[in-house]
Design a protein around this motif. Structure first.
Motif, PDB file in Angstrom:
ATOM      1  N   UNK A  73      -3.509   4.149 -14.966  1.00  0.00           N
ATOM      2  CA  UNK A  73      -3.771   4.087 -16.407  1.00  0.00           C
ATOM      3  C   UNK A  73      -3.366   2.750 -17.021  1.00  0.00           C
ATOM      4  N   UNK A  74      -2.808   1.870 -16.219  1.00  0.00           N
ATOM      5  CA  UNK A  74      -2.411   0.561 -16.729  1.00  0.00           C
ATOM      6  C   UNK A  74      -3.655  -0.285 -16.980  1.00  0.00           C
ATOM      7  N   UNK A  75      -3.799  -0.902 -18.170  1.00  0.00           N
ATOM      8  CA  UNK A  75      -5.001  -1.695 -18.447  1.00  0.00           C
ATOM      9  C   UNK A  75      -5.146  -2.873 -17.487  1.00  0.00           C
ATOM     10  N   UNK A  76      -6.345  -3.063 -16.995  1.00  0.00           N
ATOM     11  CA  UNK A  76      -6.671  -4.168 -16.086  1.00  0.00           C
ATOM     12  C   UNK A  76      -5.828  -4.134 -14.812  1.00  0.00           C
ATOM     13  N   UNK A  77      -5.484  -2.925 -14.353  1.00  0.00           N
ATOM     14  CA  UNK A  77      -4.614  -2.821 -13.176  1.00  0.00           C
ATOM     15  C   UNK A  77      -5.281  -3.411 -11.936  1.00  0.00           C
ATOM     16  N   UNK A  78      -6.553  -3.062 -11.715  1.00  0.00           N
ATOM     17  CA  UNK A  78      -7.218  -3.521 -10.498  1.00  0.00           C
ATOM     18  C   UNK A  78      -7.515  -5.020 -10.542  1.00  0.00           C
ATOM     19  N   UNK A 111       0.828  -1.210   0.000  1.00  0.00           N
ATOM     20  CA  UNK A 111       0.000   0.000   0.000  1.00  0.00           C
ATOM     21  C   UNK A 111       0.862   1.259   0.000  1.00  0.00           C
ATOM     22  N   UNK A 112       1.986   1.219   0.724  1.00  0.00           N
ATOM     23  CA  UNK A 112       2.889   2.365   0.736  1.00  0.00           C
ATOM     24  C   UNK A 112       3.493   2.601  -0.645  1.00  0.00           C
ATOM     25  N   UNK A 113       3.926   1.535  -1.297  1.00  0.00           N
ATOM     26  CA  UNK A 113       4.458   1.694  -2.650  1.00  0.00           C
ATOM     27  C   UNK A 113       3.398   2.111  -3.648  1.00  0.00           C
ATOM     28  N   UNK A 114       2.180   1.607  -3.461  1.00  0.00           N
ATOM     29  CA  UNK A 114       1.092   1.970  -4.379  1.00  0.00           C
ATOM     30  C   UNK A 114       0.702   3.432  -4.232  1.00  0.00           C
ATOM     31  N   UNK A 115       0.852   3.973  -3.024  1.00  0.00           N
ATOM     32  CA  UNK A 115       0.493   5.368  -2.794  1.00  0.00           C
ATOM     33  C   UNK A 115       1.311   6.306  -3.674  1.00  0.00           C
ATOM     34  N   UNK A 116       2.581   5.996  -3.878  1.00  0.00           N
ATOM     35  CA  UNK A 116       3.449   6.867  -4.674  1.00  0.00           C
ATOM     36  C   UNK A 116       3.394   6.548  -6.170  1.00  0.00           C
ATOM     37  N   UNK A 117       2.936   5.358  -6.536  1.00  0.00           N
ATOM     38  CA  UNK A 117       2.923   4.978  -7.951  1.00  0.00           C
ATOM     39  C   UNK A 117       1.524   4.831  -8.523  1.00  0.00           C
ATOM     40  N   UNK A 118       0.504   5.109  -7.719  1.00  0.00           N
ATOM     41  CA  UNK A 118      -0.867   4.895  -8.186  1.00  0.00           C
ATOM     42  C   UNK A 118      -1.231   5.815  -9.344  1.00  0.00           C
TER      43      UNK A 118
END
Length: 225
Positions: free
Chosen positions: A114-119, A102-109
């Motif tokens: 915009x990445x396809x099918x990211x979620x 979650x910490x890494x995702x906070x800075x790279x979200x």
């Protein structure tokens, strides 16, 4: 072989979950009674709809975060209440990896959004981290990434935390001392002992209503009818 063991373990865990007594199984049981469709088919359909929604639906981020939080939180509470400590270690490992992710995702979200099918991939990653197998994602990432970094920088982090805690305690003590001293000074300035002066009306009434000592009373005038 690893994929087959993973799928079999996931199937066993799903069957065990569907046979347990909880809110989800109660709801699926009521739907099964009304429609005649088995709980396994209903659960499979719900999983398929969820996967489709993660790819094309609105609010996929919220749904993905719920999947990565609700199920582990439920089993973490069950692990706390149980006497077995192995499941405690398992879910503690998951939450450590989840926090790092979650910490890494906070800075790279902002870029990954915009990445396809990211979620959809994020949901698959979280499911891998909580998978009921020995080589699940949380255990693999903890052993290969988190634990080596922690052991390498443990002493430096401990020193930094102790220094920060000591500075925070000293700052809190100084602030408390200054606040108390300012309160004492303000109280001394605001509440000095002041003598109350007699009011004018009271002094006038007392001087007019009482006869001074040594004065003769005025003679009464005769009443002339």
């Amino acid at each position: 072989m690893g994929l087959l063991s993973f799928l079999s373990a996931a199937k066993e865990r799903a069957d065990k979950f569907l046979n347990e007594k909880n809110l989800v199984t109660d709801f699926l049981g009521k739907v099964e009674e009304k429609t005649g469709i088995k709980k396994k088919i209903l659960a499979l359909g719900a999983v398929s709809v969820t996967g489709f929604y993660l790819v094309y639906g609105y609010g996929a981020s919220l749904l993905c975060n719920l999947i990565g939080f609700v199920y582990p939180a439920y089993y973490s509470v069950k692990a706390i209440e149980s006497s077995n400590k192995e499941d405690d270690t398992k879910w503690l490992t998951y939450w450590v990896v989840y926090g790092v992710f979650s910490l890494g995702e906070f800075f790279s979200d902002i870029f990954l959004y915009w990445f396809p099918f990211y979620y959809a991939f994020k949901c698959m990653f979280l499911l891998w981290c909580m998978a009921p197998v020995a080589w699940n994602g949380s255990q693999v990432l903890y052993d290969r990434v988190v634990r080596p970094l922690f052991l390498r920088h443990e002493a430096a982090v401990d020193n930094m935390v102790s220094d920060l805690s000591g500075k925070a305690m000293s700052a809190a003590e100084n602030l408390t001392r200054e606040v108390l001293s300012s309160l004492v000074k303000n109280k001394a300035l605001v509440s000095p002992e002041t003598k109350s002066l007699p009011s004018t009306s009271t002094s006038g009434e007392s001087s007019g209503g009482k006869q001074k000592a040594g004065e003769e009373p005025e003679p009464r005038r005769p009443f002339l009818g």
